[in-house]
Design a protein around this motif. Sequence first.
Motif, PDB file in Angstrom:
ATOM      1  N   ILE A 192       0.815  -1.214   0.000  1.00  0.00           N
ATOM      2  CA  ILE A 192       0.000   0.000   0.000  1.00  0.00           C
ATOM      3  C   ILE A 192       0.856   1.274   0.000  1.00  0.00           C
ATOM      4  CG2 ILE A 192      -1.605   1.351   1.427  1.00  0.00           C
ATOM      5  CD1 ILE A 192      -3.111  -1.213   2.009  1.00  0.00           C
ATOM      6  N   PRO A 193       1.909   1.386   0.827  1.00  0.00           N
ATOM      7  CA  PRO A 193       2.751   2.587   0.735  1.00  0.00           C
ATOM      8  C   PRO A 193       3.394   2.762  -0.640  1.00  0.00           C
ATOM      9  CG  PRO A 193       3.186   1.407   2.781  1.00  0.00           C
ATOM     10  CD  PRO A 193       2.335   0.500   1.939  1.00  0.00           C
ATOM     11  N   LEU A 194       3.796   1.672  -1.266  1.00  0.00           N
ATOM     12  CA  LEU A 194       4.419   1.759  -2.587  1.00  0.00           C
ATOM     13  C   LEU A 194       3.397   2.213  -3.622  1.00  0.00           C
ATOM     14  CD1 LEU A 194       7.246   1.105  -3.891  1.00  0.00           C
ATOM     15  CD2 LEU A 194       6.193  -1.021  -4.691  1.00  0.00           C
ATOM     16  N   LEU A 195       2.166   1.721  -3.521  1.00  0.00           N
ATOM     17  CA  LEU A 195       1.106   2.167  -4.425  1.00  0.00           C
ATOM     18  C   LEU A 195       0.844   3.660  -4.257  1.00  0.00           C
ATOM     19  CD1 LEU A 195      -1.458  -0.771  -4.130  1.00  0.00           C
ATOM     20  CD2 LEU A 195      -0.325  -0.019  -6.245  1.00  0.00           C
ATOM     21  N   PHE A 196       0.878   4.133  -3.018  1.00  0.00           N
ATOM     22  CA  PHE A 196       0.652   5.568  -2.794  1.00  0.00           C
ATOM     23  C   PHE A 196       1.795   6.393  -3.393  1.00  0.00           C
ATOM     24  CE2 PHE A 196       0.793   9.417  -0.058  1.00  0.00           C
ATOM     25  CZ  PHE A 196      -0.387   9.976  -0.514  1.00  0.00           C
ATOM     26  N   ALA A 197       3.026   5.913  -3.253  1.00  0.00           N
ATOM     27  CA  ALA A 197       4.162   6.605  -3.881  1.00  0.00           C
ATOM     28  C   ALA A 197       3.990   6.631  -5.404  1.00  0.00           C
ATOM     29  CB  ALA A 197       5.467   5.910  -3.499  1.00  0.00           C
ATOM     30  N   ASN A 198       3.496   5.543  -5.955  1.00  0.00           N
ATOM     31  CA  ASN A 198       3.212   5.470  -7.387  1.00  0.00           C
ATOM     32  C   ASN A 198       2.219   6.565  -7.777  1.00  0.00           C
ATOM     33  OD1 ASN A 198       2.854   4.634 -10.042  1.00  0.00           O
ATOM     34  ND2 ASN A 198       1.949   2.668  -9.532  1.00  0.00           N
ATOM     35  N   PHE A 199       1.176   6.717  -6.962  1.00  0.00           N
ATOM     36  CA  PHE A 199       0.164   7.745  -7.212  1.00  0.00           C
ATOM     37  C   PHE A 199       0.781   9.151  -7.200  1.00  0.00           C
ATOM     38  CE2 PHE A 199      -2.704  10.895  -5.330  1.00  0.00           C
ATOM     39  CZ  PHE A 199      -3.692  10.946  -6.294  1.00  0.00           C
ATOM     40  N   ILE A 200       1.590   9.428  -6.166  1.00  0.00           N
ATOM     41  CA  ILE A 200       2.204  10.758  -6.056  1.00  0.00           C
ATOM     42  C   ILE A 200       3.087  11.046  -7.266  1.00  0.00           C
ATOM     43  CG2 ILE A 200       3.880  12.135  -4.766  1.00  0.00           C
ATOM     44  CD1 ILE A 200       2.853  10.908  -2.225  1.00  0.00           C
ATOM     45  N   LEU A 201       3.925  10.089  -7.636  1.00  0.00           N
ATOM     46  CA  LEU A 201       4.845  10.293  -8.754  1.00  0.00           C
ATOM     47  C   LEU A 201       4.089  10.537 -10.057  1.00  0.00           C
ATOM     48  CD1 LEU A 201       7.382   7.510  -7.787  1.00  0.00           C
ATOM     49  CD2 LEU A 201       7.940   9.932  -7.995  1.00  0.00           C
ATOM     50  N   ARG A 202       3.096   9.725 -10.321  1.00  0.00           N
ATOM     51  CA  ARG A 202       2.315   9.897 -11.555  1.00  0.00           C
ATOM     52  C   ARG A 202       1.537  11.201 -11.538  1.00  0.00           C
ATOM     53  NH1 ARG A 202       1.920   5.127 -14.710  1.00  0.00           N
ATOM     54  NH2 ARG A 202       2.841   3.317 -13.669  1.00  0.00           N
ATOM     55  N   SER A 203       1.094  11.635 -10.353  1.00  0.00           N
ATOM     56  CA  SER A 203       0.384  12.909 -10.242  1.00  0.00           C
ATOM     57  C   SER A 203       1.280  14.082 -10.626  1.00  0.00           C
ATOM     58  CB  SER A 203      -0.134  13.108  -8.817  1.00  0.00           C
ATOM     59  OG  SER A 203      -1.068  12.125  -8.465  1.00  0.00           O
ATOM     60  N   HIS A 204       2.583  13.899 -10.467  1.00  0.00           N
ATOM     61  CA  HIS A 204       3.550  14.927 -10.841  1.00  0.00           C
ATOM     62  C   HIS A 204       4.046  14.752 -12.277  1.00  0.00           C
ATOM     63  CE1 HIS A 204       3.626  15.810  -6.527  1.00  0.00           C
ATOM     64  NE2 HIS A 204       4.283  16.907  -6.805  1.00  0.00           N
ATOM     65  N   GLY A 205       3.393  13.869 -13.021  1.00  0.00           N
ATOM     66  CA  GLY A 205       3.753  13.691 -14.425  1.00  0.00           C
ATOM     67  C   GLY A 205       5.014  12.892 -14.652  1.00  0.00           C
ATOM     68  N   VAL A 206       5.432  12.133 -13.627  1.00  0.00           N
ATOM     69  CA  VAL A 206       6.678  11.378 -13.723  1.00  0.00           C
ATOM     70  C   VAL A 206       6.403   9.992 -14.317  1.00  0.00           C
ATOM     71  CG1 VAL A 206       8.504  10.282 -12.355  1.00  0.00           C
ATOM     72  CG2 VAL A 206       7.746  12.583 -11.794  1.00  0.00           C
ATOM     73  N   LYS A 207       7.339   9.502 -15.116  1.00  0.00           N
ATOM     74  CA  LYS A 207       7.228   8.152 -15.652  1.00  0.00           C
ATOM     75  C   LYS A 207       7.608   7.148 -14.561  1.00  0.00           C
ATOM     76  CE  LYS A 207       8.972   5.035 -19.242  1.00  0.00           C
ATOM     77  NZ  LYS A 207       9.906   4.873 -20.391  1.00  0.00           N
ATOM     78  N   VAL A 208       6.731   6.178 -14.344  1.00  0.00           N
ATOM     79  CA  VAL A 208       6.949   5.179 -13.297  1.00  0.00           C
ATOM     80  C   VAL A 208       6.934   3.783 -13.904  1.00  0.00           C
ATOM     81  CG1 VAL A 208       6.060   4.151 -11.167  1.00  0.00           C
ATOM     82  CG2 VAL A 208       5.875   6.625 -11.524  1.00  0.00           C
ATOM     83  N   VAL A 209       7.924   2.994 -13.536  1.00  0.00           N
ATOM     84  CA  VAL A 209       7.908   1.562 -13.836  1.00  0.00           C
ATOM     85  C   VAL A 209       7.697   0.866 -12.497  1.00  0.00           C
ATOM     86  CG1 VAL A 209       9.196  -0.419 -14.696  1.00  0.00           C
ATOM     87  CG2 VAL A 209       9.392   1.805 -15.844  1.00  0.00           C
TER      88      VAL A 209
END
Length: 297
Positions: A192-209
Motif C-alpha cells: 500500500i505505501p508503494l502504491l501511494f508513492a506510485n500515485f504521487i509520482l504519476r500525479s507529478h507527471g513522472v514516468k513510473v515503472v
Amino acid sequence: MKLSISNLEQLSGVSIHTIRIWERRYHALEPQRSSGGTRFYTDQDLKRLLNIVSLQQAGVKISQACSLSAEEMDELLAQDLKTSISSDANHEFYISQLLKAGVEYDEPSFTTLLDRCINDCGMLDSYKEVIFPLMQRLGLMWRLDHICPAHEHFISAIVRQKLMSAINSIPIANQKETTWLLFLPEDEGHDIPLLFANFILRSHGVKVVYLGERVPMDSIVDAQNTIHAENLLFFMVRQRPIKEAADYLAELARTFTGSNIYLAGNGKLIGELQLPANVTWFSSISSLTQILNGENG
C-alpha cells in the motif's frame, strides 16, 4: 499457528541469537515442544516479542520489558492505542467509522466512507491523515487481540483497490523523461505505501515503472538494464535484523551506482542504518514531494 525461531527472527527483526539470550536470561518467551521434541512458538509469542521490542525502543530496560506480564503489556498497548486518536475531529471520524465498517466486513459502508473522505480531503491528505493512521491502529489492535488478520486483509484489499483506481485515472501522456523504478524487496508484501508513492509520482507527471511486491534482486537488475531509471524507490516496512537490512542496502548501492536510490518505510529500523552515499531516506511524504517539486521547478 506454529512458528519456528527463524520465523520469529524474520517477523520481529530480532536475531535468533538475541531471542535465545532473552529466553535464557530473562525468560522472555516459553516455547512449546511438538510430540517429536521440536521447539515451536505461537502467534501470542510473536506478539509478546514485538511488544518487548517496542518497549525496548521506547527506553525500557530489556530485563524490565521481559518481566512484564501479558496484562501489563496490554495496558501499555492500550495507552498507545489512545495516543493514536487523531486530534482532528474530522479525520478521527473517518478513521473510527472506517474501522467499524471494516471489522464488520461491511464493504458498501467502508467504500462509501472512503470515497467521501477522498472527495472531502483529497487523496494526499486522506492517505496521510486517515488511511495510514488506520493501518497503524489495525496493527495495534491485532496485538491486543481486538481484531484478527482477516480484518486487516479485508480493509487492505479495499484501500488497495482505491489507490489503483486513482492511479489508473491519471493520464500517462506527456510524462517527463525522468523515470522512477518502484519495487519492494523479495521479503516485503505490504504494497500500500508503494502504491501511494506510485500515485504521487504519476500525479507529478513522472514516468513510473512499477514492479510491485516481493521482487528478487535479479529481476530489479533486469528491469534497470532495460529502462535505465534515474531514480529507484523501495520500502522496508517489516522489522528485520539490522545486518540483514544493511547488507541489502549495500548490495543495491553497489549494483546501481549510477542511480539515486530512495528508501522509505520503517523509521525505527532505517534510523539505525548507516546509509550508503547513493541512498537517501524519505522519512515523510513531504520529502518525496519536495524533490518532485524541485524537479518541476
